[in-house]
Design a protein around this motif. Structure first.
Motif, short mmCIF file in Angstrom:
data_model
loop_
_atom_site.label_atom_id
_atom_site.label_comp_id
_atom_site.label_asym_id
_atom_site.label_seq_id
_atom_site.Cartn_x
_atom_site.Cartn_y
_atom_site.Cartn_z
N PHE A 2 0.83 -1.21 0.00
CA PHE A 2 0.00 0.00 0.00
C PHE A 2 0.87 1.26 0.00
CE2 PHE A 2 -3.54 -2.56 2.17
CZ PHE A 2 -4.18 -2.78 0.96
N GLY A 3 1.92 1.25 0.81
CA GLY A 3 2.78 2.43 0.90
C GLY A 3 3.49 2.72 -0.41
N ILE A 4 4.03 1.68 -1.05
CA ILE A 4 4.71 1.87 -2.33
C ILE A 4 3.73 2.36 -3.39
CG2 ILE A 4 5.91 0.65 -4.19
CD1 ILE A 4 7.14 -1.15 -2.02
N MET A 5 2.53 1.83 -3.39
CA MET A 5 1.51 2.25 -4.35
C MET A 5 1.20 3.73 -4.20
SD MET A 5 -2.39 0.82 -4.73
CE MET A 5 -2.82 1.40 -3.07
N THR A 6 1.01 4.18 -2.96
CA THR A 6 0.68 5.58 -2.71
C THR A 6 1.85 6.49 -3.07
OG1 THR A 6 -0.78 4.91 -0.90
CG2 THR A 6 -0.13 7.21 -0.97
N ALA A 7 3.07 6.06 -2.72
CA ALA A 7 4.25 6.88 -3.01
C ALA A 7 4.46 7.05 -4.51
CB ALA A 7 5.48 6.26 -2.36
N SER A 8 4.31 5.98 -5.27
CA SER A 8 4.54 6.07 -6.71
C SER A 8 3.49 6.95 -7.38
CB SER A 8 4.54 4.66 -7.33
OG SER A 8 3.30 4.01 -7.07
N SER A 9 2.23 6.81 -6.98
CA SER A 9 1.19 7.68 -7.57
C SER A 9 1.41 9.13 -7.16
CB SER A 9 -0.19 7.20 -7.14
OG SER A 9 -0.33 7.23 -5.74
N GLY A 10 1.91 9.36 -5.93
CA GLY A 10 2.20 10.71 -5.49
C GLY A 10 3.30 11.37 -6.30
N LEU A 11 4.33 10.60 -6.66
CA LEU A 11 5.41 11.14 -7.48
C LEU A 11 4.90 11.53 -8.87
CD1 LEU A 11 8.33 8.73 -6.53
CD2 LEU A 11 8.12 11.15 -5.94
N ILE A 12 3.98 10.74 -9.41
CA ILE A 12 3.39 11.09 -10.70
C ILE A 12 2.59 12.40 -10.58
CG2 ILE A 12 1.72 10.37 -12.46
CD1 ILE A 12 2.51 7.48 -11.83
N MET A 13 1.87 12.54 -9.48
CA MET A 13 1.10 13.77 -9.26
C MET A 13 2.01 14.99 -9.17
SD MET A 13 -2.13 13.63 -9.37
CE MET A 13 -2.41 15.22 -8.59
N PRO A 18 2.73 21.06 -12.25
CA PRO A 18 2.97 22.27 -13.05
C PRO A 18 2.04 22.37 -14.26
CG PRO A 18 5.04 21.21 -12.46
CD PRO A 18 3.95 20.25 -12.08
N LEU A 19 1.70 21.23 -14.85
CA LEU A 19 0.79 21.25 -16.00
C LEU A 19 -0.59 21.73 -15.57
CD1 LEU A 19 0.24 20.60 -18.95
CD2 LEU A 19 -0.24 18.25 -18.28
N ALA A 123 -3.38 28.79 -5.90
CA ALA A 123 -3.91 27.96 -4.83
C ALA A 123 -3.98 26.48 -5.22
CB ALA A 123 -5.30 28.45 -4.42
N VAL A 124 -4.54 26.20 -6.40
CA VAL A 124 -4.78 24.80 -6.77
C VAL A 124 -3.48 24.02 -6.93
CG1 VAL A 124 -5.83 23.26 -8.45
CG2 VAL A 124 -7.03 25.34 -7.76
N PRO A 125 -2.56 24.43 -7.83
CA PRO A 125 -1.35 23.61 -7.99
C PRO A 125 -0.44 23.62 -6.77
CG PRO A 125 -1.19 25.62 -9.28
CD PRO A 125 -2.59 25.57 -8.76
N THR A 126 -0.36 24.77 -6.07
CA THR A 126 0.55 24.86 -4.92
C THR A 126 0.05 24.00 -3.77
OG1 THR A 126 1.15 27.12 -5.53
CG2 THR A 126 1.67 26.41 -3.29
N LEU A 127 -1.22 24.13 -3.43
CA LEU A 127 -1.75 23.36 -2.31
C LEU A 127 -1.76 21.87 -2.63
CD1 LEU A 127 -4.71 25.67 -1.15
CD2 LEU A 127 -2.50 25.33 -0.02
N LEU A 128 -2.12 21.53 -3.87
CA LEU A 128 -2.12 20.12 -4.25
C LEU A 128 -0.71 19.55 -4.29
CD1 LEU A 128 -4.86 19.91 -7.04
CD2 LEU A 128 -5.02 19.24 -4.65
#
Length: 279
Positions: A2-13, A18-19, A123-128
């Motif tokens: 679960f931790g690896i799954m969340t970390a990898s998706s977070g790095l993609i986010m 910036p986009l 607000a949106v990109p910075t907070l996210l």
């Protein structure tokens, strides 16, 4: 896992934040087309995520039932589980309270742009992005602490989650900076909090009980999650953002109390039950 799954998706986010800022910025297509583009992209990616599920296979579980109970026999058994199994009831109540805490989540961005005066492009990109950085950090923490003591992680995560409504309430007085800290801390905790609840249920129930316990847990949680946005919207519209954030804070503190008072490590519960039966 679960931790690896969340970390990898977070790095993609983090990579696409910036986009998102470009689409929502002054050089982007403008409202409402900018949000329509983001929602359309999210829908396409969600549809594509169905494809990898074809590679998932059901793992062997407990022994098959000799006789499948009728609906009239099955439904009362669910009620008995809720009445007699206190630890399981505690995790369901905690999950329900967490849903009522999380109902405020969609309103923090609106609070930042409408009431604190931040632009959507900031607000949106910075907070996210801050929330995503926290999510990656929290996932790495969960890979270590969650495997050792899942209940301790749940308690610490609820403490960290409480900082989001607290930061918003402080920001309404002093300005937006505390909200940045709140989003960072919420990312550390919330990204893995709901996974840790499910993980507790999986570890607590026996292989034979697991489908019933997981299904009952998810069904009750879904009902509360469905009602939560209507509750949050009503509070925000009629009483304001600050009242909504205060209610969210009360809900997460109540969830923390339930975990401290009634929730125990599944392995410890099973060991105690085994000793009791041996006596």
């Amino acid at each position: 896992m679960f931790g690896i799954m969340t970390a990898s998706s977070g790095l993609i986010m983090l990579g696409i934040s910036p986009l998102i800022g470009v689409v929502l910025g002054s050089g982007g297509p403008g409202f409402p087309n900018n949000y329509a583009i983001l929602f359309a992209a999210a829908g396409v990616l969600f549809a594509l995520s169905i494809i990898p599920t074809t590679l998932i296979h059901e793992l062997p579980s407990g022994k098959a039932l000799e006789k499948i109970p009728s609906l009239g026999e099955f439904l009362p058994s669910l009620g008995r589980v809720l009445r007699t199994d206190q630890p399981f009831r505690a995790i369901i109540i905690t999950r329900m309270l967490t849903s009522l805490f999380a109902m405020a989540s969609p309103f923090y961005i609106g609070f930042a742009t409408v009431q604190l005066g931040l632009s959507s492009a900031v607000a949106v990109p910075t907070l996210l992005a801050l929330q995503t950085v926290g999510s990656v950090s929290g996932a790495l923490l969960y890979t270590w602490l969650g495997a050792k003591n899942n209940v301790l992680f749940i308690r610490l995560a609820l403490v960290g989650a409480a900082f989001l409504p607290i930061s918003a309430l402080i920001a309404s007085v002093v300005g937006p900076f505390p909200l940045y800290i709140g989003f960072l801390l919420s990312g550390i905790t919330l990204s893995n909090l709901f996974i840790s609840y499910q993980n507790w249920v999986i570890n607590y129930a026996s292989p034979e009980q697991r489908p019933i316990y997981a299904g009952l847990f998810n069904t009750i949680s879904a009902i509360v999650s469905l009602a939560a946005p209507f509750i949050a919207g009503t509070i925000a519209q009629n009483l304001g953002y600050e009242v909504l954030f205060f209610v969210a804070l009360v809900m997460v503190l109540c969830a923390l109390f339930v975990t401290l008072r009634y929730l125990r490590d599944p392995h410890a519960v099973q060991l105690a039950a085994g000793l009791a039966s041996a006596d």
